[in-house]
Each structure stands twice: as structure tokens, then as C-alpha cells.
Motif scaffolding. Sequence first.
Motif, PDB file in Angstrom:
ATOM      1  N   ILE A 268       0.838  -1.199   0.000  1.00  0.00           N
ATOM      2  CA  ILE A 268       0.000   0.000   0.000  1.00  0.00           C
ATOM      3  C   ILE A 268       0.874   1.251   0.000  1.00  0.00           C
ATOM      4  O   ILE A 268       0.652   2.187  -0.770  1.00  0.00           O
ATOM      5  N   ARG A 269       1.890   1.260   0.870  1.00  0.00           N
ATOM      6  CA  ARG A 269       2.787   2.430   0.924  1.00  0.00           C
ATOM      7  C   ARG A 269       3.585   2.576  -0.360  1.00  0.00           C
ATOM      8  O   ARG A 269       3.872   3.687  -0.810  1.00  0.00           O
ATOM      9  N   SER A 270       3.947   1.449  -0.956  1.00  0.00           N
ATOM     10  CA  SER A 270       4.691   1.498  -2.216  1.00  0.00           C
ATOM     11  C   SER A 270       3.836   2.106  -3.327  1.00  0.00           C
ATOM     12  O   SER A 270       4.327   2.897  -4.145  1.00  0.00           O
ATOM     13  N   ALA A 271       2.535   1.751  -3.348  1.00  0.00           N
ATOM     14  CA  ALA A 271       1.635   2.310  -4.364  1.00  0.00           C
ATOM     15  C   ALA A 271       1.515   3.817  -4.214  1.00  0.00           C
ATOM     16  O   ALA A 271       1.369   4.545  -5.208  1.00  0.00           O
ATOM     17  N   LEU A 272       1.603   4.296  -2.965  1.00  0.00           N
ATOM     18  CA  LEU A 272       1.463   5.734  -2.705  1.00  0.00           C
ATOM     19  C   LEU A 272       2.806   6.457  -2.669  1.00  0.00           C
ATOM     20  O   LEU A 272       2.841   7.684  -2.515  1.00  0.00           O
ATOM     21  N   SER A 273       3.896   5.690  -2.755  1.00  0.00           N
ATOM     22  CA  SER A 273       5.255   6.265  -2.697  1.00  0.00           C
ATOM     23  C   SER A 273       5.471   7.043  -1.405  1.00  0.00           C
ATOM     24  O   SER A 273       5.984   8.169  -1.412  1.00  0.00           O
TER      25      SER A 273
END
Length: 379
Positions: A268-273
Amino acid sequence: MAFLDTPENVQLKRFRRRLRSKEKLRRRNRLKHASPYTNTGSRRRFRGNNFKGDYLDIVVPETLNLVHMHAETVAFIQSFWHSVRSSKNRIRLIFDDTKSIQPAALLLLLAYIDRARILYGTAHVTGTYPKSPRLHRALVDTGFFSLLRVNPRSPQTRVTNAVRYIPFISGVTLANDASRKLREALMGEGMQMSIAARKKLYRAVTEAMLNVVQHAYPKETQFDLRVRKKWWLAGSVNLKEDRLQILFCDLGVGIPKTLPKLYAWEKIRSALSILPGVNPNDGQMIEAAMIIGRTKTRQSERGRGLNDLRRFVELVSSGELKVFSASGVYTFQSGGNESIVNYGNSIGGTLIKWTVPLSSVTNWSPEPDGGLIDENETT
């Protein structure tokens, strides 16, 4: 003291007369303030529920709008729901000063009223008719009264609204024909939706329903079986402004709470950078769900997931998708523009709004005469 000198039987008669007089007064007051939402004006007490006979009056604001007055609108609806759950009195919504209710706000309010009546009885929530003829006409057209099983007031004057509404549709399961019923009710006679638009609309509505059936009401939450998996669907056509709008709502836990159960926080954090340890807000969680693209199930054959919600508006050059979930709002516009907003209060579920030009997805033409285009004559 004269009262002590009165014979016992006379005292008893006077006491009974006073009780009867008080009861008559209470009955007159109840009939005087009888809600127009009830068919008979009776004030029968609930059987099996410890509700008092008096009403708790809640004044509905002059305007309810989830886009331009989001915080105020959600605060009112949540205050209403809190009163439903905590008050020993039945609830009466006062629409006297209400002039405008945006369709999305109306659907959300109706969902809460419908849920309250399912859980606490059909007589638990009532109200007054709006004084605004246009608002009253809109409530009749949308099926606000019929869905709540009350009789609308006969209008004193005929009012023609620029917007044509269809009655709300609700259910608790995946309804494969809901998109078709919605489309047929919206289009009316002569107007037809293009084949491509039909397919995209079907997938969008079906995806929204799948989210409700599979994720919106988790088993570990304390949702009553009578309202578990409940959803509401509505739509409107505005010929004057060349606009078709479709709305879908559920009162589940919301996308921000279901997403971490499907994907690891790292993804999830990776998708939002965003950096590890940073907790995204609700608006960002909706955006992450759209980016990841598959929030419905881990099975690969399920395909694009929430991205199906965007396909309908991607057909046109000026469409818009809004996803309200918990306290966040995600907006996608044709051409790829995306934005998020996060508010301090939650709507208590998810509401999806599709808006497209009517002439772009149907054979209707925004000509002065509102003519229909023969598909065989178009290039």
C-alpha cells in the motif's frame, strides 16, 4: 384540609378523572403533532422495544451537499444516526426549512433512514414534508417516500424539475439485472445507451456490488444480519445540462479498512510512494486501492477490481468518478486527472458517483428540441 375530609370513594373518583383528563390531553397533543410520514397519525408504542411515545425532533439543514458542504452534511447525518441509536424517543426529521438536497447526500441520508427503520421498526423514524415544492417533487420521483413505505402528500401545485430522477433501488445480494433496470428507468422511451456504455456501466455497478458482498461487511464486525451486505443504487438525468449521474452506496466499513486486509502495508505504501511507518489517510487509501487495481479478491481471474469503476467515465471526454469512503474522497476525471481530499468526519461507508455527458453515452442530442439521434444515421 378539605381534601382529607372528603370521603375515600370521592377522592378516588377525582383521582381517576384527573388521570383521564391528562391522558386525553396527551392524545390530543400527539394527534396535533402527528407526522405526515405516518398514514394514520397513530402513536402506538413499540412492542419488544423500550421506546417512549414522544419524538426527538431533528431539524434538517437548509442545504445538504456532499461536494460543496461535505463536513456540515456528514456531521448532520452522523448526528442523526447517533440519535437513532442512543435516544429512547422516536426520531422526527423536520424538513420545513430544507430547500436543497444534492442527490448523493439524499442517497446517503436515505440509506441511514432505511437502515434505522429496518433495525428499529418502520415507525421509529418519521418526519415532516418539505415546504419546498421542488424538493417534495424530487423526493417523490426518487422513491424516497415509497422506499420508506409512507404515502407522499398530494402536491398543491404541479412542479416540473429540470432533473429526472428514478426510484432508488436497494438489495443485499449481487443483482445482475440492477444495471439494466437502472438504465431502462433512466432512458425512458426512445432514448438508448450505446452498447459500449452499457457494458462499462454493467461492469462498474457489478464491481461496486461485489465490493459490498465480499468486503464491505466483514464477518468479524457487529453488523446486524438484517442490514449486512445492504446496498442502495440511484440515478438521474438532466436534459438541460446534458448530464447523466449514477450513485451507489453501502454502509459498510469502507475501503480504508478493507484494503489492509487484502494487501500488506508495504504494498500500500509502495503504491502511494510514502515512507515506511507513515500511515496514509482515508483519501490516500482510496487512491491506493485504485492504483493497486484489485481490491476485491486475491484471485487473478477477477481482473481489474476497482479500476472497473473508472471504465465508464473513460468512455467520454468530460466524465467524472467520485468515491467517498470513510473520511476520504477520491476524484478521477476523464483524461487521467486524479485528486484526493480528506475530511475529519466519516460517512460511515462508501458512496460512488459517476457523472457523464448524457449525449456521449446515448442517442440523445443536446439540441434545442432535445431530439434523439438515430444510431443508423450516425457515422
